[in-house]
Design a protein around this motif. Structure first.
Motif, PDB file in Angstrom:
ATOM      1  N   ASN A 449     -25.394  47.856  25.506  1.00 23.18           N
ATOM      2  CA  ASN A 449     -26.060  46.905  24.613  1.00 23.18           C
ATOM      3  C   ASN A 449     -27.362  47.475  24.057  1.00 23.18           C
ATOM      4  N   MET A 450     -28.029  48.319  24.831  1.00 24.62           N
ATOM      5  CA  MET A 450     -29.210  48.999  24.306  1.00 24.62           C
ATOM      6  C   MET A 450     -28.815  49.927  23.156  1.00 24.62           C
ATOM      7  N   VAL A 451     -27.672  50.612  23.323  1.00 22.25           N
ATOM      8  CA  VAL A 451     -27.177  51.489  22.255  1.00 22.25           C
ATOM      9  C   VAL A 451     -26.885  50.674  21.000  1.00 22.25           C
ATOM     10  N   LEU A 452     -26.235  49.527  21.167  1.00 22.84           N
ATOM     11  CA  LEU A 452     -25.973  48.647  20.023  1.00 22.84           C
ATOM     12  C   LEU A 452     -27.275  48.217  19.354  1.00 22.84           C
ATOM     13  N   ALA A 453     -28.244  47.820  20.174  1.00 19.99           N
ATOM     14  CA  ALA A 453     -29.525  47.344  19.642  1.00 19.99           C
ATOM     15  C   ALA A 453     -30.212  48.424  18.825  1.00 19.99           C
ATOM     16  N   TYR A 454     -30.188  49.658  19.315  1.00 20.51           N
ATOM     17  CA  TYR A 454     -30.896  50.745  18.635  1.00 20.51           C
ATOM     18  C   TYR A 454     -30.173  51.220  17.377  1.00 20.51           C
ATOM     19  N   SER A 455     -28.919  50.831  17.217  1.00 15.60           N
ATOM     20  CA  SER A 455     -28.195  51.166  15.981  1.00 15.60           C
ATOM     21  C   SER A 455     -28.431  50.121  14.897  1.00 15.60           C
ATOM     22  N   GLY A 456     -29.148  49.043  15.244  1.00 11.48           N
ATOM     23  CA  GLY A 456     -29.401  47.974  14.288  1.00 11.48           C
ATOM     24  C   GLY A 456     -28.376  46.860  14.345  1.00 11.48           C
ATOM     25  N   ALA A 457     -27.463  46.950  15.311  1.00 11.64           N
ATOM     26  CA  ALA A 457     -26.354  45.999  15.405  1.00 11.64           C
ATOM     27  C   ALA A 457     -26.709  44.807  16.285  1.00 11.64           C
ATOM     28  N   PRO A 458     -25.910  43.737  16.209  1.00  9.41           N
ATOM     29  CA  PRO A 458     -26.072  42.649  17.170  1.00  9.41           C
ATOM     30  C   PRO A 458     -25.594  43.097  18.546  1.00  9.41           C
ATOM     31  N   VAL A 459     -26.063  42.433  19.579  1.00 12.42           N
ATOM     32  CA  VAL A 459     -25.704  42.779  20.957  1.00 12.42           C
ATOM     33  C   VAL A 459     -24.882  41.654  21.563  1.00 12.42           C
ATOM     34  N   CYS A 460     -24.148  41.994  22.609  1.00 14.48           N
ATOM     35  CA  CYS A 460     -23.315  41.018  23.309  1.00 14.48           C
ATOM     36  C   CYS A 460     -24.199  40.235  24.280  1.00 14.48           C
ATOM     37  N   ALA A 461     -25.039  39.383  23.723  1.00 14.02           N
ATOM     38  CA  ALA A 461     -25.986  38.601  24.522  1.00 14.02           C
ATOM     39  C   ALA A 461     -26.459  37.424  23.686  1.00 14.02           C
ATOM     40  N   ALA A 462     -26.860  36.351  24.381  1.00 14.13           N
ATOM     41  CA  ALA A 462     -27.415  35.195  23.678  1.00 14.13           C
ATOM     42  C   ALA A 462     -28.762  35.550  23.060  1.00 14.13           C
ATOM     43  N   LYS A 463     -29.581  36.325  23.799  1.00 11.68           N
ATOM     44  CA  LYS A 463     -30.874  36.803  23.321  1.00 11.68           C
ATOM     45  C   LYS A 463     -31.156  38.154  23.955  1.00 11.68           C
ATOM     46  N   MET A 464     -31.907  38.967  23.232  1.00  8.72           N
ATOM     47  CA  MET A 464     -32.339  40.239  23.804  1.00  8.72           C
ATOM     48  C   MET A 464     -33.627  40.680  23.121  1.00  8.72           C
ATOM     49  N   LYS A 465     -34.543  41.155  23.907  1.00  8.04           N
ATOM     50  CA  LYS A 465     -35.814  41.673  23.404  1.00  8.04           C
ATOM     51  C   LYS A 465     -36.059  42.993  24.111  1.00  8.04           C
ATOM     52  N   LEU A 466     -36.337  44.036  23.343  1.00  9.51           N
ATOM     53  CA  LEU A 466     -36.508  45.329  24.005  1.00  9.51           C
ATOM     54  C   LEU A 466     -37.352  46.285  23.187  1.00  9.51           C
ATOM     55  N   TYR A 467     -37.944  47.196  23.936  1.00  9.81           N
ATOM     56  CA  TYR A 467     -38.706  48.322  23.403  1.00  9.81           C
ATOM     57  C   TYR A 467     -37.711  49.446  23.125  1.00  9.81           C
ATOM     58  N   VAL A 468     -38.085  50.389  22.275  1.00  9.92           N
ATOM     59  CA  VAL A 468     -37.183  51.503  21.961  1.00  9.92           C
ATOM     60  C   VAL A 468     -37.364  52.608  22.998  1.00  9.92           C
ATOM     61  N   PHE A 469     -36.399  52.666  23.911  1.00  5.41           N
ATOM     62  CA  PHE A 469     -36.397  53.694  24.960  1.00  5.41           C
ATOM     63  C   PHE A 469     -35.430  54.822  24.596  1.00  5.41           C
ATOM     64  N   SER A 470     -35.622  55.957  25.263  1.00  4.89           N
ATOM     65  CA  SER A 470     -34.616  57.015  25.259  1.00  4.89           C
ATOM     66  C   SER A 470     -33.739  56.800  26.495  1.00  4.89           C
TER      67      SER A 470
END
Length: 604
Positions: A449-470
């Motif tokens: 889901n982090m990979v999805l988030a960093y591609s600009g896509a929606p994630v399989c979650a009701a909500k998600m908040k995250l910093y950009v990690f490697s």
């Protein structure tokens, strides 16, 4: 009210039925035209028989005129049938697109490429998180027919994108999602073609065509080719009305033209075989490009893709028309007549050279941008198909929070969602639990889901908040006979890669599943302990799944930099029950003894 997943599936079913009906109707039209062609052929025979049996009078002249009518109608019918053939081919591709979406939502099988060519065990996370290959994230997302599209999608899933780019991509994907109905036609135009052929055409346009067409630059050749239709026409008329001398001149003209075609044949072939037979492909690509040009795009990310000097769909259609005329040489009789009368091949080469000089220099860029639109459409279609997914919040502050996060590759009816959040500062989180309780799946759930988030896509979650990690992972470590690498050596190589990544990128996030499996239990614990303490010392956040409860005991010494979570089991009538829910604290219930007993091994 938001559309539901069942309504989306029903919508695809309706689209499939509608296109199937269109295909049946188009086939009926083609069959009717085939009957008309037969009727025209028979009528031509009938008029010819009448002509043979008619006297030399006005009736005979009338029959001669009648002989031309079926010919003209036949030409029209053939063109109409050709257009319907192209239409039915498009309809078949559109049907495939709809059926593929229906299949993905029901069986999980995607007919597009699964990305096996991008698999790499040396990548920081793609192998461990099932990003590429069969039953992978790429296989779930991909809607790309072109090589550029596949490469772009793979690149977005395997690199660390900047926060501003992620936000721009979110905006672009949501905008494409709003136009999802029209994207199916776009995809139908690109699907079913030889992807290697369009790459050859791009190479030809960029590097070779100008040089190959040098032989038509001479002014004398251009003037003669422009005049030759008039010369041939006048000779034919003169031969008919003025006598045999002009027939001899006409035959001489055909001989000269044949010689010219033989002399220039090798050069013409070099040009033709780079483009021949690609008219339909270019028309389809031009239709797809026209779609991108006709939309009123608002997002900055897409506007940059279309920052071209002029619209190029018409330029590509012009190229297609030249190639379509060029393809006449594939019919030996038609090609022979056209080359004898009009130097047809040379004429097409001159047209191609004029197109090359006057056409937009952005044609190749536009063809490449099709792949980038495909990549955005891949994410947008997935977002449309999964209305319960959400676009995450990207923050500049250290954070990772998820509500009802699940694994996107697990069917919805089998998936168990969890909540998770890191502390305000970096911690190493130890996750303990029984075999099959869900530790590994949870690590992969978070990572994918982090990979999805960093591609600009929606994630399989009701909500998600995250910093950009490697993201760096340590999960599926294997030995390699080809490289003479033992499991333990492979594990050491992976640990070294993680430590190097931590040094070069302070924003690294580590996911580890059962470290140092290739050594004895004492060294395994000591090595794991040292590694955990190293991560805490360097302020590197990590999730560490393990069966080793001694690692959970490190919390006493390293609070608050280390936290404990677990997945447990319950027993009902001697049967194990898993709830796959993440809980705080170390695990106290394990199932190894029970599993061993089930195969006949009892532990004292």
């Amino acid at each position: 009210m938001p559309i539901t997943k069942s309504e989306i599936i029903t919508g695809y079913e309706a689209k499939i039925k509608a296109v199937q009906t269109q295909i049946i109707q188009t086939r009926k039209l083609i069959d009717n035209l085939s009957l008309i062609r037969i009727a025209l052929f028979l009528s031509e025979i009938f008029f010819f028989v009448l002509l043979l049996n008619s006297a030399d009078n006005i009736w005979r002249t009338f029959i001669q005129i009648l002989l031309l009518i079926p010919v003209f109608i036949f030409v029209y019918v053939v063109r109409k049938q050709s257009m319907l053939d192209k239409e039915i081919e498009y309809q078949k591709q559109l049907l495939w697109v709809y059926q593929n979406e229906f299949n993905i939502l029901n069986s999980g099988i995607n007919g597009y490429d699964s990305g096996t060519q991008y698999e790499s065990e040396t990548h920081p996370y793609t192998s461990d998180l099932d990003i590429f290959g069969k039953s992978s994230l790429f296989a779930l997302l991909n809607r790309c027919s072109t090589k550029i599209g596949n490469h772009t999608l793979a690149q977005k899933l395997s690199v660390k994108n900047r926060p501003d780019e992620i936000l721009q991509r979110q905006e672009a994907i949501q905008e494409v999602k709003e136009k999802i109905e029209s994207t199916f036609s776009f995809r139908a135009n690109l699907h079913g073609h030889d992807v290697n052929k369009i790459e050859e055409i791009k190479t030809q346009l960029k590097n070779k065509l100008g040089e190959q067409l040098n032989f038509v630059h001479k002014r004398g050749i251009n003037i003669y080719v422009a005049l030759v239709p008039y010369i041939s026409g006048l000779l034919i008329l003169a031969a008919i009305f003025l006598g045999s001398i002009f027939w001899k001149l006409f035959v001489l003209l055909l001989i000269v033209h044949t010689g010219v075609n033989v002399i220039l044949g090798a050069k013409v072939n070099l040009v033709f075989y780079s483009f021949g037979g690609s008219a339909n492909l270019l028309n389809s690509y031009a239709s797809a490009i026209l779609w991108t040009e006709n939309q009123q795009w608002k997002s900055h990310y897409i506007s940059k893709l279309l920052n071209l000097k002029t619209p190029v769909s018409q330029e590509i259609r012009s190229l297609s028309k030249v190639i379509q005329r060029f393809d006449a040489r594939l019919n030996l009789i038609v090609g022979g007549v056209l080359n004898g009368l009009f130097l047809w091949d040379l004429r097409c080469c001159i047209s191609l050279q004029k197109w090359h000089q006057s056409s937009s220099g952005d044609v190749i860029d536009a063809l490449n941008h099709l792949g980038e639109f495909e990549e955005l459409i891949s994410f947008a279609t997935t977002a449309y198909n999964h209305p319960d997914w959400s676009f995450p919040e990207i923050t500049n502050q250290f954070a990772l929070e998820a509500e009802n996060i699940g694994h996107p590759l697990i069917p919805e009816n089998l998936r168990v969602d969890n909540n998770f959040a890191v502390d305000a500062h970096s911690t190493v989180d130890i996750i303990t639990g029984s075999n099959m309780a869900g530790k590994s799946t949870f690590l992969r759930t978070l990572g994918i889901n982090m990979v999805l988030a960093y591609s600009g896509a929606p994630v399989c979650a009701a909500k998600m908040k995250l910093y950009v990690f490697s993201i760096v992972t340590y999960m599926r470590i294997k030995d390699s006979l080809n490289e003479s690498t033992s499991t333990f050596k492979a594990e050491l190589n992976r640990l070294k890669m993680i430590l190097e990544n931590v040094v070069t990128d302070n924003d690294t996030f580590v996911l580890i599943d059962e470290m140092l499996r290739g050594t004895n239990s004492r060294d395994k614990y000591l090595g794991s302990k040292v590694f955990v303490e190293k991560l805490m010392e360097q302020k590197t956040p990590a999730l560490f799944a393990t069966h080793d409860l001694q690692l959970a005991d490190l919390k006493e010494k390293h609070h608050p930099d280390l936290r404990n979570f677990h997945f447990d089991i319950s027993f009902t009538n001697g049967e194990m029950k898993f709830d796959y829910k993440l809980k705080h604290g170390p695990c106290t219930t394990f199932n190894a003894a029970i599993l061993l007993k089930q195969i006949g091994l009892s532990l004292d």
